[in-house]
Scaffold this motif. Structure first.
Motif, PDB file in Angstrom:
ATOM      1  N   ARG A  17      54.648  71.156  58.259  1.00  0.00           N
ATOM      2  CA  ARG A  17      54.613  71.502  59.686  1.00  0.00           C
ATOM      3  C   ARG A  17      55.688  72.507  60.081  1.00  0.00           C
ATOM      4  N   GLU A  18      56.641  72.756  59.213  1.00  0.00           N
ATOM      5  CA  GLU A  18      57.681  73.769  59.415  1.00  0.00           C
ATOM      6  C   GLU A  18      57.681  74.690  58.194  1.00  0.00           C
ATOM      7  N   PRO A  19      57.913  75.979  58.391  1.00  0.00           N
ATOM      8  CA  PRO A  19      57.902  76.904  57.252  1.00  0.00           C
ATOM      9  C   PRO A  19      59.164  76.761  56.398  1.00  0.00           C
ATOM     10  N   ALA A  20      59.005  77.073  55.136  1.00  0.00           N
ATOM     11  CA  ALA A  20      60.135  77.098  54.205  1.00  0.00           C
ATOM     12  C   ALA A  20      59.748  77.933  52.993  1.00  0.00           C
ATOM     13  N   ARG A  21      60.757  78.531  52.386  1.00  0.00           N
ATOM     14  CA  ARG A  21      60.545  79.237  51.118  1.00  0.00           C
ATOM     15  C   ARG A  21      60.840  78.230  50.012  1.00  0.00           C
ATOM     16  N   ILE A  22      59.796  77.751  49.388  1.00  0.00           N
ATOM     17  CA  ILE A  22      59.894  76.685  48.387  1.00  0.00           C
ATOM     18  C   ILE A  22      60.179  77.299  47.016  1.00  0.00           C
ATOM     19  N   ARG A  23      61.170  76.747  46.329  1.00  0.00           N
ATOM     20  CA  ARG A  23      61.528  77.201  44.988  1.00  0.00           C
ATOM     21  C   ARG A  23      61.160  76.177  43.913  1.00  0.00           C
ATOM     22  N   TYR A  24      60.907  74.938  44.328  1.00  0.00           N
ATOM     23  CA  TYR A  24      60.480  73.893  43.387  1.00  0.00           C
ATOM     24  C   TYR A  24      59.766  72.818  44.196  1.00  0.00           C
ATOM     25  N   LEU A  25      58.713  72.239  43.595  1.00  0.00           N
ATOM     26  CA  LEU A  25      57.978  71.173  44.267  1.00  0.00           C
ATOM     27  C   LEU A  25      57.295  70.301  43.223  1.00  0.00           C
ATOM     28  N   ASP A  26      57.476  69.001  43.331  1.00  0.00           N
ATOM     29  CA  ASP A  26      56.691  68.055  42.547  1.00  0.00           C
ATOM     30  C   ASP A  26      56.384  66.862  43.442  1.00  0.00           C
ATOM     31  N   ASN A  27      55.901  65.776  42.888  1.00  0.00           N
ATOM     32  CA  ASN A  27      55.521  64.622  43.709  1.00  0.00           C
ATOM     33  C   ASN A  27      56.701  63.983  44.426  1.00  0.00           C
ATOM     34  N   ASP A  28      57.899  64.118  43.893  1.00  0.00           N
ATOM     35  CA  ASP A  28      59.071  63.423  44.432  1.00  0.00           C
ATOM     36  C   ASP A  28      60.131  64.331  45.032  1.00  0.00           C
ATOM     37  N   LEU A  29      60.199  65.582  44.597  1.00  0.00           N
ATOM     38  CA  LEU A  29      61.303  66.474  44.970  1.00  0.00           C
ATOM     39  C   LEU A  29      60.789  67.790  45.531  1.00  0.00           C
ATOM     40  N   ILE A  30      61.624  68.408  46.347  1.00  0.00           N
ATOM     41  CA  ILE A  30      61.359  69.752  46.850  1.00  0.00           C
ATOM     42  C   ILE A  30      62.690  70.504  46.872  1.00  0.00           C
ATOM     43  N   ALA A  31      62.639  71.788  46.564  1.00  0.00           N
ATOM     44  CA  ALA A  31      63.804  72.665  46.676  1.00  0.00           C
ATOM     45  C   ALA A  31      63.388  73.854  47.522  1.00  0.00           C
ATOM     46  N   ILE A  32      64.219  74.159  48.529  1.00  0.00           N
ATOM     47  CA  ILE A  32      63.908  75.244  49.449  1.00  0.00           C
ATOM     48  C   ILE A  32      65.116  76.171  49.586  1.00  0.00           C
ATOM     49  N   VAL A  33      64.851  77.364  50.080  1.00  0.00           N
ATOM     50  CA  VAL A  33      65.923  78.300  50.397  1.00  0.00           C
ATOM     51  C   VAL A  33      66.503  77.879  51.743  1.00  0.00           C
ATOM     52  N   ASN A  34      67.816  77.738  51.791  1.00  0.00           N
ATOM     53  CA  ASN A  34      68.504  77.365  53.020  1.00  0.00           C
ATOM     54  C   ASN A  34      68.421  78.516  54.018  1.00  0.00           C
ATOM     55  N   ARG A  35      68.314  78.201  55.291  1.00  0.00           N
ATOM     56  CA  ARG A  35      68.308  79.227  56.335  1.00  0.00           C
ATOM     57  C   ARG A  35      69.684  79.876  56.491  1.00  0.00           C
ATOM     58  N   LEU A  36      70.734  79.175  56.094  1.00  0.00           N
ATOM     59  CA  LEU A  36      72.081  79.743  56.139  1.00  0.00           C
ATOM     60  C   LEU A  36      72.214  80.788  55.036  1.00  0.00           C
ATOM     61  N   THR A  37      73.009  81.804  55.271  1.00  0.00           N
ATOM     62  CA  THR A  37      73.082  82.909  54.302  1.00  0.00           C
ATOM     63  C   THR A  37      74.511  83.385  54.069  1.00  0.00           C
ATOM     64  N   TRP A  38      75.491  82.490  54.072  1.00  0.00           N
ATOM     65  CA  TRP A  38      76.865  82.956  53.870  1.00  0.00           C
ATOM     66  C   TRP A  38      77.201  83.251  52.426  1.00  0.00           C
TER      67      TRP A  38
END
Length: 112
Positions: A17-38
């Motif tokens: 329901r919210e957008p994200a740039r996904i870098r990894y996804l399986d049945n239990d885990l997700i990895a996304i790019v953080n919106r912060l950019t420092w």
């Protein structure tokens, strides 16, 4: 917390329901790019099921979560990276959904 709380942006991302740039996804885990950019690379690795930081660290999912975080760190930051986890307000935890940060892509400086 095991159930999806109201107003959890990470639960909204997991549900699509919210957008994200996904870098990894399986049945239990997700990895996304953080919106912060420092820093150039800021990834968030988390369980898809909502749980607190303490629940996440105390559960059996941490071994797999750590493997994914380290693999992504090596992939996106070949010269080195940090894996961070913030606990509570004083520890700068801004989201109740348990997660770890993978940061890098540049020299992160010396400890003071």
């Amino acid at each position: 917390m095991s159930s999806e709380p109201t107003n959890c942006v990470f639960c909204e991302i997991v549900a699509g329901r919210e957008p994200a740039r996904i870098r990894y996804l399986d049945n239990d885990l997700i990895a996304i790019v953080n919106r912060l950019t420092w820093v150039p690379v800021m990834l968030l690795v988390m369980p898809r099921r909502h749980m607190s930081q303490l629940e996440m660290w105390s559960s059996g999912i941490m071994t797999r979560l750590g493997d994914v975080a380290a693999t992504l760190g090596c992939m996106y930051c070949p010269n080195g990276f940090r894996i961070l986890s913030n606990f509570g307000y004083d520890g700068l935890q801004s989201q109740s959904h348990g997660h770890v940060h993978v940061i890098g892509g540049q020299f992160l400086g010396h400890y003071a």
